[in-house]
Write a protein that holds these residues in place. Structure first.
Motif, short mmCIF file in Angstrom:
data_model
loop_
_atom_site.label_atom_id
_atom_site.label_comp_id
_atom_site.label_asym_id
_atom_site.label_seq_id
_atom_site.Cartn_x
_atom_site.Cartn_y
_atom_site.Cartn_z
N LEU A 183 0.84 -1.21 0.00
CA LEU A 183 0.00 0.00 0.00
C LEU A 183 0.87 1.25 0.00
CD1 LEU A 183 -2.44 -1.07 2.86
CD2 LEU A 183 -2.51 -1.73 0.45
N CYS A 184 0.63 2.13 -0.94
CA CYS A 184 1.45 3.35 -1.00
C CYS A 184 1.12 4.23 0.21
CB CYS A 184 1.28 4.08 -2.32
SG CYS A 184 0.37 5.60 -2.26
N ASN A 185 2.16 4.78 0.75
CA ASN A 185 2.08 5.56 1.99
C ASN A 185 1.10 6.72 1.91
OD1 ASN A 185 3.19 6.46 4.64
ND2 ASN A 185 3.90 8.18 3.39
N TRP A 186 1.07 7.41 0.77
CA TRP A 186 0.38 8.70 0.70
C TRP A 186 -1.12 8.59 0.50
CZ3 TRP A 186 3.45 12.08 2.66
CH2 TRP A 186 4.82 11.90 2.52
N CYS A 187 -1.56 7.57 -0.19
CA CYS A 187 -3.00 7.45 -0.45
C CYS A 187 -3.58 6.15 0.12
CB CYS A 187 -3.29 7.51 -1.96
SG CYS A 187 -3.15 9.18 -2.63
N VAL A 224 4.54 0.95 1.56
CA VAL A 224 5.64 1.35 0.67
C VAL A 224 5.45 2.83 0.34
CG1 VAL A 224 6.01 -0.95 -0.32
CG2 VAL A 224 4.36 0.58 -1.40
N MET A 225 6.52 3.50 -0.04
CA MET A 225 6.39 4.94 -0.30
C MET A 225 5.57 5.24 -1.55
SD MET A 225 7.48 6.36 2.27
CE MET A 225 7.53 8.09 1.84
N CYS A 226 5.59 4.30 -2.50
CA CYS A 226 4.87 4.53 -3.77
C CYS A 226 4.63 3.17 -4.42
CB CYS A 226 5.74 5.42 -4.66
SG CYS A 226 5.07 5.68 -6.32
N SER A 227 3.53 3.04 -5.13
CA SER A 227 3.28 1.76 -5.82
C SER A 227 4.37 1.47 -6.84
CB SER A 227 1.90 1.77 -6.49
OG SER A 227 1.83 2.77 -7.47
N GLY A 228 5.03 2.54 -7.32
CA GLY A 228 6.13 2.37 -8.27
C GLY A 228 7.36 1.72 -7.67
N CYS A 250 -1.71 -1.35 -4.15
CA CYS A 250 -2.61 -0.20 -4.14
C CYS A 250 -1.80 1.09 -4.19
CB CYS A 250 -3.45 -0.18 -2.86
SG CYS A 250 -4.78 -1.38 -2.83
N GLY A 251 -2.22 1.97 -5.06
CA GLY A 251 -1.53 3.25 -5.18
C GLY A 251 -2.51 4.40 -5.36
N CYS A 252 -1.93 5.58 -5.49
CA CYS A 252 -2.74 6.78 -5.73
C CYS A 252 -3.39 6.69 -7.11
CB CYS A 252 -1.84 8.01 -5.72
SG CYS A 252 -0.80 8.17 -4.25
N HIS A 253 -4.49 7.37 -7.26
CA HIS A 253 -5.16 7.42 -8.56
C HIS A 253 -4.23 8.08 -9.60
CE1 HIS A 253 -9.33 6.15 -7.63
NE2 HIS A 253 -9.01 6.52 -6.41
N ASP A 299 -2.35 11.51 -9.35
CA ASP A 299 -2.20 11.89 -7.95
C ASP A 299 -0.93 11.35 -7.29
OD1 ASP A 299 -4.58 13.22 -8.08
OD2 ASP A 299 -5.75 11.66 -7.07
N CYS A 300 -0.13 10.60 -8.05
CA CYS A 300 1.09 10.00 -7.45
C CYS A 300 2.00 11.12 -6.94
CB CYS A 300 1.81 9.14 -8.49
SG CYS A 300 3.39 8.48 -7.90
N HIS A 301 2.47 10.96 -5.71
CA HIS A 301 3.33 11.98 -5.12
C HIS A 301 4.72 12.01 -5.74
CE1 HIS A 301 -0.02 12.06 -2.46
NE2 HIS A 301 0.53 12.99 -1.69
N TYR A 302 5.03 11.00 -6.53
CA TYR A 302 6.31 10.97 -7.26
C TYR A 302 6.03 11.04 -8.76
CZ TYR A 302 7.52 9.65 -2.58
OH TYR A 302 7.65 9.64 -1.21
N LEU A 303 4.92 11.62 -9.10
CA LEU A 303 4.47 11.94 -10.46
C LEU A 303 4.06 10.72 -11.29
CD1 LEU A 303 6.95 14.83 -11.33
CD2 LEU A 303 4.67 14.98 -10.28
N GLY A 306 5.03 7.24 -10.55
CA GLY A 306 5.24 5.92 -9.92
C GLY A 306 4.09 4.97 -10.20
N ASN A 307 2.87 5.48 -10.13
CA ASN A 307 1.73 4.59 -10.35
C ASN A 307 1.63 4.16 -11.82
OD1 ASN A 307 0.93 7.11 -11.12
ND2 ASN A 307 -0.90 7.19 -9.84
N CYS A 308 2.11 5.01 -12.72
CA CYS A 308 2.12 4.62 -14.15
C CYS A 308 3.11 3.48 -14.35
CB CYS A 308 2.51 5.79 -15.03
SG CYS A 308 1.34 7.15 -14.94
S1 FES Z 1 2.84 7.98 -4.17
FE1 FES Z 1 1.01 6.76 -4.23
S2 FES Z 1 1.28 5.66 -6.05
FE2 FES Z 1 3.00 6.95 -6.05
#
Ligand code: FES
Length: 138
Positions: free
Chosen positions: A11-15, A39-43, A64-67, A70-74, A76-78
């Protein structure tokens, strides 16, 4: 006794981790089948981590990651989405069902959605039964 799957959830930390937290705070019920790994990011979830989890006894892995957007690392989810699509193809070659490796976007406000995803994944894996790691796989 019925089979209760073990699902590793990255699970990504931010969302998503916050979304899971919201589920708990709101006392929304869902199966206790998920072992959450923050994890810090799904990426950051490399394919080998998913394979290792499945090989070492998990019946499924949820990422699971940000929509999108919305990824905090721009992006990562892509990256996570691209890797997930490729990994599903590899797992299929070894006879591992796609339901065992799921990628979902869950925001910090989507506690109900998080519970619904875990419930649905648990039901699908329950129906499949325990994962028997194929000997010919890595
Ligand atoms: S910070 Fe949530 S998916 Fe990248």
């Amino acid at each position: 006794m019925s089979f209760e799957p073990t699902i590793i959830g990255f699970l990504c930390n931010w969302c998503s981790y916050s979304g899971a937290d919201k589920t708990g705070a709101a006392r929304i019920r869902y199966p206790q089948t998920l072992r959450a790994v923050r994890v810090m990011c799904s990426g950051r979830v490399e394919p080998w981590l998913i394979v290792k989890a499945l090989k070492d006894g998990a019946d499924g892995v949820l990422i699971c990651g940000c929509h999108p957007g919305d990824c905090h690392y721009l992006s990562g989810n892509c990256k996570a989405a691209a890797r997930h699509a490729l990994l599903l193809r590899v797992l299929k070659e070894f006879g591992i069902e796609k339901e065992r490796c799921r990628l979902e976007w869950v925001s910090a406000t989507e506690g109900e959605r998080f519970a619904a995803v875990v419930t649905d994944m648990t039901e699908k894996i329950r129906a499949l039964g325990p994962l028997v790691w194929p000997e010919r796989a890595i």
